[in-house]
Write a protein that holds these residues in place. Sequence first.
Motif, PDB file in Angstrom:
ATOM      1  N   ILE A 195       0.822  -1.214   0.000  1.00 24.64           N
ATOM      2  CA  ILE A 195       0.000   0.000   0.000  1.00 24.64           C
ATOM      3  C   ILE A 195       0.857   1.265   0.000  1.00 24.64           C
ATOM      4  CG2 ILE A 195      -1.709   1.310   1.329  1.00 24.64           C
ATOM      5  CD1 ILE A 195      -2.758  -1.407   2.361  1.00 24.64           C
ATOM      6  N   GLU A 196       1.909   1.271   0.813  1.00 28.75           N
ATOM      7  CA  GLU A 196       2.685   2.507   1.002  1.00 28.75           C
ATOM      8  C   GLU A 196       4.131   2.425   0.516  1.00 28.75           C
ATOM      9  OE1 GLU A 196       0.090   3.894   4.944  1.00 28.75           O
ATOM     10  OE2 GLU A 196       2.173   3.256   5.174  1.00 28.75           O
ATOM     11  N   GLY A 197       4.574   1.217   0.126  1.00 28.70           N
ATOM     12  CA  GLY A 197       5.930   1.074  -0.380  1.00 28.70           C
ATOM     13  C   GLY A 197       6.973   1.088   0.724  1.00 28.70           C
ATOM     14  N   VAL A 198       8.236   1.060   0.315  1.00 25.74           N
ATOM     15  CA  VAL A 198       9.344   1.093   1.277  1.00 25.74           C
ATOM     16  C   VAL A 198       9.425   2.491   1.883  1.00 25.74           C
ATOM     17  CG1 VAL A 198      11.834   0.822   1.586  1.00 25.74           C
ATOM     18  CG2 VAL A 198      10.599  -0.649  -0.035  1.00 25.74           C
ATOM     19  N   PRO A 199       9.376   2.603   3.212  1.00 21.22           N
ATOM     20  CA  PRO A 199       9.391   3.945   3.823  1.00 21.22           C
ATOM     21  C   PRO A 199      10.749   4.612   3.681  1.00 21.22           C
ATOM     22  CG  PRO A 199       9.515   2.251   5.521  1.00 21.22           C
ATOM     23  CD  PRO A 199       9.280   1.531   4.213  1.00 21.22           C
ATOM     24  N   SER A 200      10.740   5.926   3.603  1.00 25.55           N
ATOM     25  CA  SER A 200      11.985   6.689   3.594  1.00 25.55           C
ATOM     26  C   SER A 200      12.530   6.777   5.013  1.00 25.55           C
ATOM     27  CB  SER A 200      11.741   8.088   3.031  1.00 25.55           C
ATOM     28  OG  SER A 200      10.748   8.763   3.798  1.00 25.55           O
ATOM     29  N   VAL A 201      13.767   7.221   5.130  1.00 27.76           N
ATOM     30  CA  VAL A 201      14.384   7.323   6.458  1.00 27.76           C
ATOM     31  C   VAL A 201      13.639   8.382   7.266  1.00 27.76           C
ATOM     32  CG1 VAL A 201      16.497   7.841   7.717  1.00 27.76           C
ATOM     33  CG2 VAL A 201      16.616   6.654   5.519  1.00 27.76           C
ATOM     34  N   PRO A 202      13.058   7.992   8.421  1.00 33.41           N
ATOM     35  CA  PRO A 202      12.257   8.954   9.193  1.00 33.41           C
ATOM     36  C   PRO A 202      13.135   9.897  10.008  1.00 33.41           C
ATOM     37  CG  PRO A 202      12.329   6.864  10.339  1.00 33.41           C
ATOM     38  CD  PRO A 202      13.090   6.667   9.048  1.00 33.41           C
ATOM     39  N   ASP A 203      12.524  10.994  10.463  1.00 38.13           N
ATOM     40  CA  ASP A 203      13.247  11.892  11.359  1.00 38.13           C
ATOM     41  C   ASP A 203      13.208  11.336  12.780  1.00 38.13           C
ATOM     42  OD1 ASP A 203      10.689  12.396  12.323  1.00 38.13           O
ATOM     43  OD2 ASP A 203      10.493  14.313  11.286  1.00 38.13           O
ATOM     44  N   ALA A 204      13.912  12.008  13.679  1.00 40.99           N
ATOM     45  CA  ALA A 204      14.045  11.510  15.044  1.00 40.99           C
ATOM     46  C   ALA A 204      12.701  11.461  15.765  1.00 40.99           C
ATOM     47  CB  ALA A 204      15.019  12.383  15.830  1.00 40.99           C
ATOM     48  N   THR A 205      11.819  12.416  15.486  1.00 39.34           N
ATOM     49  CA  THR A 205      10.512  12.447  16.142  1.00 39.34           C
ATOM     50  C   THR A 205       9.683  11.229  15.773  1.00 39.34           C
ATOM     51  OG1 THR A 205      10.494  14.867  16.180  1.00 39.34           O
ATOM     52  CG2 THR A 205       8.375  13.752  16.403  1.00 39.34           C
ATOM     53  N   ALA A 206       9.599  10.931  14.464  1.00 38.70           N
ATOM     54  CA  ALA A 206       8.813   9.782  14.011  1.00 38.70           C
ATOM     55  C   ALA A 206       9.415   8.478  14.507  1.00 38.70           C
ATOM     56  CB  ALA A 206       8.719   9.785  12.488  1.00 38.70           C
ATOM     57  N   LEU A 207      10.738   8.361  14.449  1.00 41.52           N
ATOM     58  CA  LEU A 207      11.390   7.140  14.910  1.00 41.52           C
ATOM     59  C   LEU A 207      11.173   6.937  16.397  1.00 41.52           C
ATOM     60  CD1 LEU A 207      13.167   4.758  14.107  1.00 41.52           C
ATOM     61  CD2 LEU A 207      15.175   6.172  14.589  1.00 41.52           C
ATOM     62  N   GLY A 208      11.247   8.020  17.159  1.00 41.27           N
ATOM     63  CA  GLY A 208      10.995   7.916  18.596  1.00 41.27           C
ATOM     64  C   GLY A 208       9.570   7.463  18.894  1.00 41.27           C
ATOM     65  N   GLY A 209       8.605   7.970  18.103  1.00 45.17           N
ATOM     66  CA  GLY A 209       7.218   7.536  18.286  1.00 45.17           C
ATOM     67  C   GLY A 209       7.041   6.051  18.042  1.00 45.17           C
ATOM     68  N   VAL A 210       7.669   5.529  16.985  1.00 39.43           N
ATOM     69  CA  VAL A 210       7.556   4.093  16.681  1.00 39.43           C
ATOM     70  C   VAL A 210       8.236   3.257  17.751  1.00 39.43           C
ATOM     71  CG1 VAL A 210       8.315   2.293  15.092  1.00 39.43           C
ATOM     72  CG2 VAL A 210       7.271   4.357  14.199  1.00 39.43           C
ATOM     73  N   LEU A 211       9.428   3.688  18.191  1.00 34.58           N
ATOM     74  CA  LEU A 211      10.132   2.933  19.229  1.00 34.58           C
ATOM     75  C   LEU A 211       9.315   2.892  20.521  1.00 34.58           C
ATOM     76  CD1 LEU A 211      13.815   4.146  18.712  1.00 34.58           C
ATOM     77  CD2 LEU A 211      12.852   1.889  18.187  1.00 34.58           C
ATOM     78  N   TYR A 212       8.708   4.027  20.873  1.00 31.21           N
ATOM     79  CA  TYR A 212       7.856   4.037  22.072  1.00 31.21           C
ATOM     80  C   TYR A 212       6.698   3.055  21.920  1.00 31.21           C
ATOM     81  CZ  TYR A 212       4.370   5.376  25.477  1.00 31.21           C
ATOM     82  OH  TYR A 212       3.430   5.319  26.468  1.00 31.21           O
ATOM     83  N   LEU A 213       6.024   3.109  20.764  1.00 31.92           N
ATOM     84  CA  LEU A 213       4.854   2.253  20.542  1.00 31.92           C
ATOM     85  C   LEU A 213       5.228   0.781  20.589  1.00 31.92           C
ATOM     86  CD1 LEU A 213       3.189   4.289  17.673  1.00 31.92           C
ATOM     87  CD2 LEU A 213       2.272   3.996  19.973  1.00 31.92           C
ATOM     88  N   GLY A 214       6.342   0.415  19.969  1.00 38.80           N
ATOM     89  CA  GLY A 214       6.731  -0.984  19.954  1.00 38.80           C
ATOM     90  C   GLY A 214       7.225  -1.474  21.300  1.00 38.80           C
ATOM     91  N   LEU A 215       8.027  -0.641  21.986  1.00 34.54           N
ATOM     92  CA  LEU A 215       8.643  -1.064  23.239  1.00 34.54           C
ATOM     93  C   LEU A 215       7.660  -1.077  24.406  1.00 34.54           C
ATOM     94  CD1 LEU A 215      12.037   0.876  23.030  1.00 34.54           C
ATOM     95  CD2 LEU A 215      11.734  -1.600  22.902  1.00 34.54           C
ATOM     96  N   PHE A 216       6.832  -0.030  24.502  1.00 34.72           N
ATOM     97  CA  PHE A 216       6.027   0.138  25.708  1.00 34.72           C
ATOM     98  C   PHE A 216       4.572  -0.326  25.566  1.00 34.72           C
ATOM     99  CE2 PHE A 216       9.667   2.908  26.308  1.00 34.72           C
ATOM    100  CZ  PHE A 216      10.051   2.589  27.606  1.00 34.72           C
ATOM    101  N   PRO A 217       3.697   0.350  24.791  1.00 35.15           N
ATOM    102  CA  PRO A 217       2.296  -0.088  24.759  1.00 35.15           C
ATOM    103  C   PRO A 217       2.086  -1.481  24.171  1.00 35.15           C
ATOM    104  CG  PRO A 217       2.523   2.132  23.859  1.00 35.15           C
ATOM    105  CD  PRO A 217       3.887   1.579  23.979  1.00 35.15           C
ATOM    106  N   THR A 218       2.998  -1.923  23.257  1.00 33.72           N
ATOM    107  CA  THR A 218       2.752  -3.195  22.591  1.00 33.72           C
ATOM    108  C   THR A 218       3.525  -4.342  23.219  1.00 33.72           C
ATOM    109  OG1 THR A 218       2.626  -1.859  20.567  1.00 33.72           O
ATOM    110  CG2 THR A 218       2.496  -4.221  20.303  1.00 33.72           C
ATOM    111  N   ALA A 219       4.763  -4.126  23.695  1.00 35.64           N
ATOM    112  CA  ALA A 219       5.580  -5.214  24.237  1.00 35.64           C
ATOM    113  C   ALA A 219       5.594  -5.217  25.769  1.00 35.64           C
ATOM    114  CB  ALA A 219       6.998  -5.108  23.688  1.00 35.64           C
ATOM    115  N   LEU A 220       6.143  -4.168  26.380  1.00 33.82           N
ATOM    116  CA  LEU A 220       6.270  -4.134  27.840  1.00 33.82           C
ATOM    117  C   LEU A 220       4.919  -4.245  28.527  1.00 33.82           C
ATOM    118  CD1 LEU A 220       7.908  -3.724  30.432  1.00 33.82           C
ATOM    119  CD2 LEU A 220       7.689  -1.248  30.077  1.00 33.82           C
ATOM    120  N   ALA A 221       3.900  -3.568  27.994  1.00 33.50           N
ATOM    121  CA  ALA A 221       2.585  -3.592  28.634  1.00 33.50           C
ATOM    122  C   ALA A 221       2.021  -5.009  28.700  1.00 33.50           C
ATOM    123  CB  ALA A 221       1.617  -2.676  27.886  1.00 33.50           C
TER     124      ALA A 221
END
Length: 287
Positions: A195-221
């Motif tokens: 649907i969206e293709g290979v993503p481009s290199v994200p900025d620090a804000t977007a990358l931080g948001g994904v890392l938070y989502l994966g590490l905390f609400p989805t895994a640690l929780a």
Amino acid sequence: MLFALGLIWGGSFLGVELALTGFGPVTLAASRIALAAVLLWILVRWRGDAVPRLSDPKGPRIWLHLVIFALFTNAVPFALLSWAQGSVTSGFAGITMAVVPLLVLPLAHLMVPGEQMTRRKLAGFLIGFVGVVVLIGLPEGSGSNLARLACVAASCCYAIGSINTRLCPPVGLVAYSAAGLGLAAAIMIPAALLIEGVPSVPDATALGGVLYLGLFPTALATVMLVSVTRSAGPSFLSLVNYQVPVWAVILGAAVLGERLPAAFLGALALIVGGMLVSRPKLQRIRP
């Protein structure tokens, strides 16, 4: 720990807002699922847990529940919320999560033995349903009606996922979650690329948001959820539903400067009031 869970899950909507600055909604959903799946599979291997094989007596039934878990607890609601938050505020998306325990009531009545819809539960459901109508139907506030409906649809998915997990035969919750996330990743990664293709290199804000989502609400929780459920029981854990919308609104206002119309906050009061009415007196006083 229950307080921490409410804060982590409430902060997930802020994380989505940040991650959307550099990722498409489907890519965002796929990324957080894949990251959490890898982390939980490492934990499962370290603990020596395992999900039954298909050849085991209950294996086919458990794996059917896992497919439903992958779709309705992870893939579909994550994608819906990520897409909707391109239009609605994080606080609004968080408010709609208060609908989940209300939607569980009619589903449990139909599917779970011993969970019949009593007069108290019906009254609570009707009160909360009025709040849902207010959320979707009022012209004021952020987001289109379609985006608001997508948030409520995500809540429906979580309610279905909750009933599905409850009906699943006994299995280690961390192994169950890891297997479900692995299946969801196998669905969402190809979908994101298509649907969206290979993503481009994200900025620090977007990358931080994904890392938070994966590490905390989805895994640690998930790990914290296991601990709370085993030590205090599922009824106590359900109290987290009262916290998530509040934290979502507070963080959205404090970090992003979001403002919600008074009508939406009134809708939240109706939904939480319906939850309170639907719970038996003993549960409300001492879970």
